[in-house]
Design an enzyme around this catalytic site. Structure first.
Site, PDB file in Angstrom:
ATOM      1  N   LYS A  40      68.489   8.891 -56.509  1.00 56.75           N
ATOM      2  CA  LYS A  40      68.177   7.560 -55.967  1.00 56.75           C
ATOM      3  C   LYS A  40      68.426   7.494 -54.446  1.00 56.75           C
ATOM      4  O   LYS A  40      69.061   8.393 -53.882  1.00 56.75           O
ATOM      5  CB  LYS A  40      69.020   6.514 -56.713  1.00 56.75           C
ATOM      6  CG  LYS A  40      68.676   6.418 -58.208  1.00 56.75           C
ATOM      7  CD  LYS A  40      69.445   5.276 -58.862  1.00 56.75           C
ATOM      8  CE  LYS A  40      69.126   5.148 -60.347  1.00 56.75           C
ATOM      9  NZ  LYS A  40      69.806   3.994 -60.966  1.00 56.75           N
TER      10      LYS A  40
ATOM     11  N   TYR B  89      60.756   0.535 -64.087  1.00 53.56           N
ATOM     12  CA  TYR B  89      61.902  -0.138 -64.716  1.00 53.56           C
ATOM     13  C   TYR B  89      61.466  -1.370 -65.518  1.00 53.56           C
ATOM     14  O   TYR B  89      62.282  -2.257 -65.755  1.00 53.56           O
ATOM     15  CB  TYR B  89      62.930  -0.523 -63.651  1.00 53.56           C
ATOM     16  CG  TYR B  89      63.873   0.613 -63.276  1.00 53.56           C
ATOM     17  CD1 TYR B  89      64.730   1.170 -64.218  1.00 53.56           C
ATOM     18  CD2 TYR B  89      63.919   1.117 -61.981  1.00 53.56           C
ATOM     19  CE1 TYR B  89      65.605   2.208 -63.886  1.00 53.56           C
ATOM     20  CE2 TYR B  89      64.790   2.151 -61.640  1.00 53.56           C
ATOM     21  CZ  TYR B  89      65.621   2.679 -62.607  1.00 53.56           C
ATOM     22  OH  TYR B  89      66.496   3.703 -62.281  1.00 53.56           O
TER      23      TYR B  89
ATOM     24  N   ASN C  47      73.892   3.964 -57.958  1.00 54.28           N
ATOM     25  CA  ASN C  47      74.611   4.922 -58.807  1.00 54.28           C
ATOM     26  C   ASN C  47      73.977   6.318 -58.848  1.00 54.28           C
ATOM     27  O   ASN C  47      74.100   7.045 -59.822  1.00 54.28           O
ATOM     28  CB  ASN C  47      74.826   4.345 -60.212  1.00 54.28           C
ATOM     29  CG  ASN C  47      73.535   4.076 -60.943  1.00 54.28           C
ATOM     30  OD1 ASN C  47      72.455   4.292 -60.403  1.00 54.28           O
ATOM     31  ND2 ASN C  47      73.636   3.614 -62.177  1.00 54.28           N
TER      32      ASN C  47
ATOM     33  N   HIS D  11      69.013   8.658 -61.818  1.00 55.68           N
ATOM     34  CA  HIS D  11      68.414   8.153 -63.059  1.00 55.68           C
ATOM     35  C   HIS D  11      68.157   9.343 -63.969  1.00 55.68           C
ATOM     36  O   HIS D  11      67.815  10.428 -63.492  1.00 55.68           O
ATOM     37  CB  HIS D  11      67.079   7.456 -62.778  1.00 55.68           C
ATOM     38  CG  HIS D  11      66.276   7.220 -64.034  1.00 55.68           C
ATOM     39  ND1 HIS D  11      66.468   6.119 -64.839  1.00 55.68           N
ATOM     40  CD2 HIS D  11      65.328   7.986 -64.653  1.00 55.68           C
ATOM     41  CE1 HIS D  11      65.664   6.207 -65.887  1.00 55.68           C
ATOM     42  NE2 HIS D  11      64.962   7.336 -65.804  1.00 55.68           N
TER      43      HIS D  11
ATOM     44  N   GLU E 108      58.194   8.746 -68.914  1.00 54.28           N
ATOM     45  CA  GLU E 108      58.644   8.798 -67.522  1.00 54.28           C
ATOM     46  C   GLU E 108      58.128  10.048 -66.806  1.00 54.28           C
ATOM     47  O   GLU E 108      57.772   9.983 -65.625  1.00 54.28           O
ATOM     48  CB  GLU E 108      60.173   8.725 -67.479  1.00 54.28           C
ATOM     49  CG  GLU E 108      60.682   7.359 -67.913  1.00 54.28           C
ATOM     50  CD  GLU E 108      62.202   7.250 -67.917  1.00 54.28           C
ATOM     51  OE1 GLU E 108      62.890   8.248 -67.611  1.00 54.28           O
ATOM     52  OE2 GLU E 108      62.703   6.154 -68.217  1.00 54.28           O
TER      53      GLU E 108
HETATM   54  N1  UDP Z   1      72.014  -1.647 -63.391  1.00 63.18           N
HETATM   55  C1  UDP Z   1      72.604  -2.555 -62.539  1.00 63.18           C
HETATM   56  N2  UDP Z   1      73.485  -3.453 -63.075  1.00 63.18           N
HETATM   57  C2  UDP Z   1      73.815  -3.466 -64.402  1.00 63.18           C
HETATM   58  C3  UDP Z   1      73.206  -2.526 -65.248  1.00 63.18           C
HETATM   59  C4  UDP Z   1      72.304  -1.622 -64.712  1.00 63.18           C
HETATM   60  O1  UDP Z   1      72.341  -2.560 -61.346  1.00 63.18           O
HETATM   61  O2  UDP Z   1      74.628  -4.305 -64.818  1.00 63.18           O
HETATM   62  C5  UDP Z   1      71.054  -0.682 -62.809  1.00 63.18           C
HETATM   63  C6  UDP Z   1      71.692   0.678 -62.588  1.00 63.18           C
HETATM   64  O3  UDP Z   1      71.180   1.209 -61.373  1.00 63.18           O
HETATM   65  C7  UDP Z   1      71.198   1.490 -63.778  1.00 63.18           C
HETATM   66  C8  UDP Z   1      69.805   0.888 -63.982  1.00 63.18           C
HETATM   67  O4  UDP Z   1      69.968  -0.481 -63.701  1.00 63.18           O
HETATM   68  O5  UDP Z   1      71.187   2.870 -63.482  1.00 63.18           O
HETATM   69  C9  UDP Z   1      69.245   1.062 -65.365  1.00 63.18           C
HETATM   70  O6  UDP Z   1      70.186   0.594 -66.315  1.00 63.18           O
HETATM   71  P1  UDP Z   1      70.507   1.411 -67.633  1.00 63.18           P
HETATM   72  O7  UDP Z   1      71.313   0.524 -68.509  1.00 63.18           O
HETATM   73  O8  UDP Z   1      69.230   1.975 -68.170  1.00 63.18           O
HETATM   74  O9  UDP Z   1      71.488   2.580 -67.111  1.00 63.18           O
HETATM   75  P2  UDP Z   1      71.302   4.143 -66.921  1.00 63.18           P
HETATM   76  O10 UDP Z   1      70.392   4.623 -68.020  1.00 63.18           O
HETATM   77  O11 UDP Z   1      70.697   4.356 -65.552  1.00 63.18           O
HETATM   78  O12 UDP Z   1      72.684   4.715 -67.003  1.00 63.18           O
END
Ligand code: UDP
Length: 141
Positions: free
Chosen positions: A11, A51, A114, A117, A128
């Site tokens: 990211k 997303y 974070n 992805h 994807e």
């Molecule tokens: N995210 C966020 N706040 C939250 C939950 C998710 O900003 O409370 C963002 C974060 O960048 C995350 C992305 O949304 O990586 C997608 O969420 P997911 O639950 O799919 O998490 P991941 O699969 O990336 O661990």
């Protein structure tokens, strides 16, 4: 375990920190092969589509704005159990909760920024990978 492919994105925060190579080393050291890669600065439409599953979540707008804030590095990882292996390497979504030694624990600052992805299941991985690498742009190595 079957050979799988999964979609990984480094990211904008991690690209800005100049740790693409360090993250690639995590993939390769774990036995995953990079079988496609490209850098891109996503458009708003691309980020919203990618997303789309989160479109009704409160963090959706911030997530899209973050993902278009700078270039990202997109890759397809291939290997035995690649989907779960990549998720293990990534660590928990919230870097504060991520296990020591994971990519997010080591390179991410917050749940919004974070670092990486990774697809979470075979169905999403297929969608994807095709989203970013249509046609013949993924290699068998
Ligand atoms: N995210 C966020 N706040 C939250 C939950 C998710 O900003 O409370 C963002 C974060 O960048 C995350 C992305 O949304 O990586 C997608 O969420 P997911 O639950 O799919 O998490 P991941 O699969 O990336 O661990």
């Amino acid at each position: 375990m079957a050979i799988e492919r999964t979609l990984s994105i480094i990211k904008p925060d991690a690209v800005a920190k100049n740790v693409i190579g360090k993250i690639y080393d995590r993939f390769e050291s774990a036995g995953l092969k990079i079988v496609a890669s490209r850098m891109a600065h996503l458009s708003q439409v691309e980020a919203e589509q990618f997303y789309g599953v989160h479109k009704d979540r409160p963090f959706f707008k911030d997530l899209v704005n973050f993902m278009i804030s700078g270039p990202v590095m997109i890759q397809v990882l291939q290997g035995e159990g690649a989907i779960a292996k990549n998720r293990d390497l990534m660590g928990a979504t919230d870097p504060k909760k991520a296990e020591k030694g994971t990519i997010r624990a080591d390179f991410a600052d917050s749940i919004d920024a974070n670092a990486v992805h990774g697809s979470d299941a075979p169905e999403t991985a297929a969608v994807e990978v095709a989203f970013f690498f249509p046609g013949m742009n993924v290699f068998n190595r």
